[in-house]
Design a protein around this motif. Structure first.
Motif, mmCIF file in Angstrom:
data_model
loop_
_atom_site.group_PDB
_atom_site.id
_atom_site.type_symbol
_atom_site.label_atom_id
_atom_site.label_comp_id
_atom_site.label_asym_id
_atom_site.label_seq_id
_atom_site.Cartn_x
_atom_site.Cartn_y
_atom_site.Cartn_z
ATOM 1 N N PRO A 48 -6.024 9.752 1.028
ATOM 2 C CA PRO A 48 -5.444 9.165 2.245
ATOM 3 C C PRO A 48 -4.791 7.819 1.915
ATOM 4 O O PRO A 48 -5.366 7.009 1.185
ATOM 5 C CB PRO A 48 -6.658 8.990 3.163
ATOM 6 N N LEU A 49 -3.594 7.614 2.459
ATOM 7 C CA LEU A 49 -2.797 6.428 2.155
ATOM 8 C C LEU A 49 -2.614 5.577 3.405
ATOM 9 O O LEU A 49 -2.188 6.075 4.442
ATOM 10 C CB LEU A 49 -1.433 6.847 1.613
ATOM 11 N N ARG A 50 -2.931 4.294 3.269
ATOM 12 C CA ARG A 50 -2.599 3.293 4.285
ATOM 13 C C ARG A 50 -1.591 2.373 3.615
ATOM 14 O O ARG A 50 -1.786 1.977 2.466
ATOM 15 C CB ARG A 50 -3.813 2.475 4.708
ATOM 16 N N ALA A 51 -0.546 2.004 4.355
ATOM 17 C CA ALA A 51 0.493 1.177 3.740
ATOM 18 C C ALA A 51 1.224 0.361 4.794
ATOM 19 O O ALA A 51 1.085 0.594 5.996
ATOM 20 C CB ALA A 51 1.490 2.056 2.985
ATOM 21 N N VAL A 52 1.987 -0.591 4.297
ATOM 22 C CA VAL A 52 2.946 -1.338 5.103
ATOM 23 C C VAL A 52 4.277 -1.270 4.375
ATOM 24 O O VAL A 52 4.326 -1.039 3.172
ATOM 25 C CB VAL A 52 2.521 -2.814 5.299
ATOM 26 N N TYR A 53 5.350 -1.463 5.125
ATOM 27 C CA TYR A 53 6.640 -1.505 4.438
ATOM 28 C C TYR A 53 6.914 -2.919 3.955
ATOM 29 O O TYR A 53 6.405 -3.902 4.488
ATOM 30 C CB TYR A 53 7.771 -0.965 5.309
ATOM 31 N N LYS A 63 9.835 4.043 9.009
ATOM 32 C CA LYS A 63 9.454 4.938 10.105
ATOM 33 C C LYS A 63 8.004 5.411 9.959
ATOM 34 O O LYS A 63 7.355 5.727 10.948
ATOM 35 C CB LYS A 63 10.383 6.151 10.148
ATOM 36 N N LEU A 64 7.522 5.472 8.727
ATOM 37 C CA LEU A 64 6.162 5.955 8.464
ATOM 38 C C LEU A 64 5.097 4.875 8.558
ATOM 39 O O LEU A 64 3.960 5.143 8.964
ATOM 40 C CB LEU A 64 6.076 6.560 7.057
#
Length: 163
Positions: A48-53, A63-64
């Motif tokens: 599972p990936l949590r991210a910021v742009y 958008k993600l």
């Protein structure tokens, strides 16, 4: 107990070593400047990936993922923002949020400089995992692994990626 693999500033560079070093992790967190959907897809397929742009990320990534990601995991409040600064020098875009309601962990990227620092004033840990990609002025590519256990952070490891 939750094991986290943390990286930033991949700038579209993929390295199979990410998967090797994050094998024992429950989640992967990316602190921005991901650079390509290929990196997103490979990390997300693995854990599972949590991210910021970040500032170099295009609309597909924006958008993600949000610019700021604030959440609670294993009884610890976490805030991730690509451009965030560090204790004593927080970026103006985030300082208000941090001062108003400090999280237990603040993660940023952008500088390409690995930094782990505790902010005594706010009772908050700050981590910048450095840069895992090739683009930028950094000499050593790095990523970080750590464990969150009922609101506490432990077993922090810095991994230097050769080559």
């Amino acid at each position: 107990m939750t094991k986290i693999g943390l990286l930033s500033d991949t700038h579209a560079y993929w390295d199979e070593k990410y998967l090797h070093y994050f094998e024992g992790c429950d989640e992967i967190w990316h602190a921005g400047d991901i650079g390509s959907m290929e990196v997103v897809d490979k990390l997300n397929a693995f854990r599972p990936l949590r991210a910021v742009y970040g500032n170099i990320d295009g609309q597909d990534i924006r958008k993600l993922f949000p610019e700021r990601n604030r959440f609670v995991i294993d009884s610890a409040e976490v805030l991730i923002k690509h451009i965030g600064g560090y204790p004593g020098n927080y970026d103006s875009s985030i300082v208000g949020s941090i001062l108003a309601k400090p999280p237990k962990l603040f993660i940023s990227g952008h500088s390409h400089i690995l930094k782990v620092k505790y902010d005594k004033t706010l009772d908050m840990l700050h981590i910048n995992p450095g840069a895992a990609g090739l683009s930028g002025f950094h000499k050593v590519r790095t990523l970080v692994r750590f464990t969150i256990d009922n609101g506490s952070f432990k077993d922090l490891e810095v991994v230097e990626l050769a080559g």
